[in-house]
Design a protein around this motif. Structure first.
Motif, PDB file in Angstrom:
ATOM      1  N   SER A 243       0.833  -1.207   0.000  1.00 37.11           N
ATOM      2  CA  SER A 243       0.000   0.000   0.000  1.00 37.11           C
ATOM      3  C   SER A 243       0.871   1.262   0.000  1.00 37.11           C
ATOM      4  CB  SER A 243      -0.955   0.001   1.185  1.00 37.11           C
ATOM      5  OG  SER A 243      -0.267   0.164   2.390  1.00 37.11           O
ATOM      6  N   VAL A 244       2.010   1.214   0.663  1.00 36.73           N
ATOM      7  CA  VAL A 244       2.937   2.353   0.650  1.00 36.73           C
ATOM      8  C   VAL A 244       3.464   2.588  -0.760  1.00 36.73           C
ATOM      9  CG1 VAL A 244       5.204   3.130   1.441  1.00 36.73           C
ATOM     10  CG2 VAL A 244       3.593   2.168   3.064  1.00 36.73           C
ATOM     11  N   ILE A 245       3.807   1.511  -1.464  1.00 30.22           N
ATOM     12  CA  ILE A 245       4.320   1.635  -2.830  1.00 30.22           C
ATOM     13  C   ILE A 245       3.227   2.137  -3.771  1.00 30.22           C
ATOM     14  CG2 ILE A 245       5.210   0.329  -4.799  1.00 30.22           C
ATOM     15  CD1 ILE A 245       6.601  -1.501  -2.760  1.00 30.22           C
ATOM     16  N   LEU A 246       2.009   1.607  -3.637  1.00 25.38           N
ATOM     17  CA  LEU A 246       0.914   1.997  -4.523  1.00 25.38           C
ATOM     18  C   LEU A 246       0.513   3.455  -4.336  1.00 25.38           C
ATOM     19  CD1 LEU A 246      -1.325  -1.161  -4.315  1.00 25.38           C
ATOM     20  CD2 LEU A 246      -0.104  -0.335  -6.317  1.00 25.38           C
ATOM     21  N   GLN A 247       0.635   3.970  -3.115  1.00 21.36           N
ATOM     22  CA  GLN A 247       0.294   5.370  -2.861  1.00 21.36           C
ATOM     23  C   GLN A 247       1.418   6.313  -3.264  1.00 21.36           C
ATOM     24  OE1 GLN A 247      -1.497   6.103   1.096  1.00 21.36           O
ATOM     25  NE2 GLN A 247      -1.397   3.879   1.286  1.00 21.36           N
ATOM     26  N   GLY A 248       2.634   5.799  -3.396  1.00 19.56           N
ATOM     27  CA  GLY A 248       3.775   6.638  -3.732  1.00 19.56           C
ATOM     28  C   GLY A 248       4.414   7.280  -2.527  1.00 19.56           C
ATOM     29  N   LYS A 249       4.131   6.763  -1.337  1.00 18.22           N
ATOM     30  CA  LYS A 249       4.681   7.353  -0.120  1.00 18.22           C
ATOM     31  C   LYS A 249       6.180   7.114   0.015  1.00 18.22           C
ATOM     32  CE  LYS A 249       0.811   7.709   3.007  1.00 18.22           C
ATOM     33  NZ  LYS A 249       0.333   7.422   4.348  1.00 18.22           N
ATOM     34  N   ASP A 250       6.749   6.235  -0.776  1.00 19.36           N
ATOM     35  CA  ASP A 250       8.180   5.996  -0.721  1.00 19.36           C
ATOM     36  C   ASP A 250       8.946   6.933  -1.659  1.00 19.36           C
ATOM     37  OD1 ASP A 250       7.083   4.815  -2.965  1.00 19.36           O
ATOM     38  OD2 ASP A 250       8.463   3.122  -2.967  1.00 19.36           O
ATOM     39  N   LYS A 251       8.258   7.861  -2.293  1.00 24.08           N
ATOM     40  CA  LYS A 251       8.896   8.810  -3.205  1.00 24.08           C
ATOM     41  C   LYS A 251       9.029  10.172  -2.538  1.00 24.08           C
ATOM     42  CE  LYS A 251       7.327   6.673  -7.429  1.00 24.08           C
ATOM     43  NZ  LYS A 251       6.682   6.877  -8.720  1.00 24.08           N
ATOM     44  N   VAL A 252       9.990  10.921  -2.993  1.00 27.80           N
ATOM     45  CA  VAL A 252      10.251  12.246  -2.434  1.00 27.80           C
ATOM     46  C   VAL A 252       9.122  13.214  -2.790  1.00 27.80           C
ATOM     47  CG1 VAL A 252      11.860  14.192  -2.457  1.00 27.80           C
ATOM     48  CG2 VAL A 252      12.715  11.869  -2.553  1.00 27.80           C
ATOM     49  N   GLN A 253       8.590  13.099  -3.980  1.00 26.05           N
ATOM     50  CA  GLN A 253       7.566  14.035  -4.450  1.00 26.05           C
ATOM     51  C   GLN A 253       6.151  13.605  -4.068  1.00 26.05           C
ATOM     52  OE1 GLN A 253       9.627  12.264  -6.351  1.00 26.05           O
ATOM     53  NE2 GLN A 253       8.617  11.376  -8.110  1.00 26.05           N
ATOM     54  N   PHE A 254       5.968  12.858  -2.985  1.00 30.09           N
ATOM     55  CA  PHE A 254       4.658  12.376  -2.561  1.00 30.09           C
ATOM     56  C   PHE A 254       3.722  13.538  -2.260  1.00 30.09           C
ATOM     57  CE2 PHE A 254       1.818  11.458   1.062  1.00 30.09           C
ATOM     58  CZ  PHE A 254       0.978  10.555   0.437  1.00 30.09           C
ATOM     59  N   ALA A 255       2.505  13.426  -2.770  1.00 32.85           N
ATOM     60  CA  ALA A 255       1.427  14.356  -2.445  1.00 32.85           C
ATOM     61  C   ALA A 255       0.170  13.509  -2.263  1.00 32.85           C
ATOM     62  CB  ALA A 255       1.230  15.378  -3.556  1.00 32.85           C
ATOM     63  N   PRO A 256      -0.575  13.702  -1.185  1.00 30.97           N
ATOM     64  CA  PRO A 256      -1.717  12.836  -0.920  1.00 30.97           C
ATOM     65  C   PRO A 256      -2.854  12.952  -1.928  1.00 30.97           C
ATOM     66  CG  PRO A 256      -1.606  14.578   0.702  1.00 30.97           C
ATOM     67  CD  PRO A 256      -0.367  14.676  -0.125  1.00 30.97           C
ATOM     68  N   ASN A 257      -2.882  14.028  -2.719  1.00 30.92           N
ATOM     69  CA  ASN A 257      -3.962  14.201  -3.686  1.00 30.92           C
ATOM     70  C   ASN A 257      -3.581  13.757  -5.089  1.00 30.92           C
ATOM     71  OD1 ASN A 257      -2.133  16.310  -3.947  1.00 30.92           O
ATOM     72  ND2 ASN A 257      -3.678  17.709  -4.747  1.00 30.92           N
ATOM     73  N   LEU A 258      -2.371  13.246  -5.289  1.00 29.18           N
ATOM     74  CA  LEU A 258      -1.915  12.816  -6.605  1.00 29.18           C
ATOM     75  C   LEU A 258      -1.630  11.318  -6.602  1.00 29.18           C
ATOM     76  CD1 LEU A 258       0.612  15.664  -7.464  1.00 29.18           C
ATOM     77  CD2 LEU A 258      -1.747  15.439  -8.232  1.00 29.18           C
ATOM     78  N   ASP A 259      -1.847  10.708  -7.756  1.00 26.61           N
ATOM     79  CA  ASP A 259      -1.523   9.295  -7.913  1.00 26.61           C
ATOM     80  C   ASP A 259      -0.141   9.193  -8.535  1.00 26.61           C
ATOM     81  OD1 ASP A 259      -1.644   6.531  -8.155  1.00 26.61           O
ATOM     82  OD2 ASP A 259      -2.508   6.671 -10.160  1.00 26.61           O
ATOM     83  N   ILE A 260       0.880   9.032  -7.701  1.00 30.46           N
ATOM     84  CA  ILE A 260       2.246   8.917  -8.203  1.00 30.46           C
ATOM     85  C   ILE A 260       2.868   7.582  -7.808  1.00 30.46           C
ATOM     86  CG2 ILE A 260       2.693  11.392  -8.279  1.00 30.46           C
ATOM     87  CD1 ILE A 260       4.203  11.016  -5.616  1.00 30.46           C
ATOM     88  N   GLY A 261       2.047   6.659  -7.360  1.00 32.94           N
ATOM     89  CA  GLY A 261       2.537   5.352  -6.952  1.00 32.94           C
ATOM     90  C   GLY A 261       2.964   4.518  -8.145  1.00 32.94           C
ATOM     91  N   ASP A 262       3.798   3.537  -7.890  1.00 39.28           N
ATOM     92  CA  ASP A 262       4.296   2.664  -8.935  1.00 39.28           C
ATOM     93  C   ASP A 262       3.338   1.502  -9.174  1.00 39.28           C
ATOM     94  OD1 ASP A 262       6.591   4.172  -9.276  1.00 39.28           O
ATOM     95  OD2 ASP A 262       7.714   3.049  -7.789  1.00 39.28           O
TER      96      ASP A 262
END
Length: 153
Positions: free
Chosen positions: A33-52
């Motif tokens: 779930s952390v990877i899918l949300q993109g929380k492991d990335k520097v540019q994480f934003a809770p309103n954007l889908d940047i997960g892998d």
């Protein structure tokens, strides 16, 4: 847009290959779930889908701790009066082994509009890896030392 992953824009995404063999369901789902949300990335934003995009192999080899195979129940309602159905984790596993991990990850994602987008980027597959060889050329193989995920090329 990729033909393999319908509805997922793969521009700028990495494909993460995760081996779920002998992994505990809850711990693996939390990391996915952390990877899918993109929380492991520097540019994480809770309103954007940047997960892998996560491809899980050997999803049918996940394990539960304790007595969860007998005691954990999966419930759904048919929509008719008195239509609450339930089955144990063992019966759910026999019906569809990948559904256990899929429901665990789904429950750990935030309850908002991005939830379905994140789930679309997660594909539980037990196919041969050469089907995704063209997409996995730039796959991320980096993994933190204390990480339980097993990344393979």
């Amino acid at each position: 847009m990729s033909k393999v992953l319908k509805g997922v824009d793969t521009a700028g995404l990495k494909f993460r290959l995760v081996d779920a063999k002998e992994q505990v369901v809850g711990r693996l789902a939390a990391q996915l779930s952390v990877i899918l949300q993109g929380k492991d990335k520097v540019q994480f934003a809770p309103n954007l889908d940047i997960g892998d995009v996560v491809v899980v192999k050997n999803a049918q080899h996940v394990v539960f701790t304790g007595k969860k195979w007998k005691q954990k129940l999966y419930r759904h309602h048919t929509g008719f009066p008195g239509g609450l159905k339930e089955r144990s984790a063992r019966l759910q596993f026999e019906k569809d082994p990948t559904e256990i991990l899929r429901k665990a990850v789904y429950g750990m994602l935030p309850k908002n509009k991005l939830r379905d987008v994140c789930v679309a980027a997660s594909k539980a597959l037990d196919l041969l890896i050469f089907l995704f060889a063209h997409a996995l050329q730039g796959a991320s193989t980096s993994c933190q030392p204390d990480c339980v995920l097993h990344s393979h090329q």
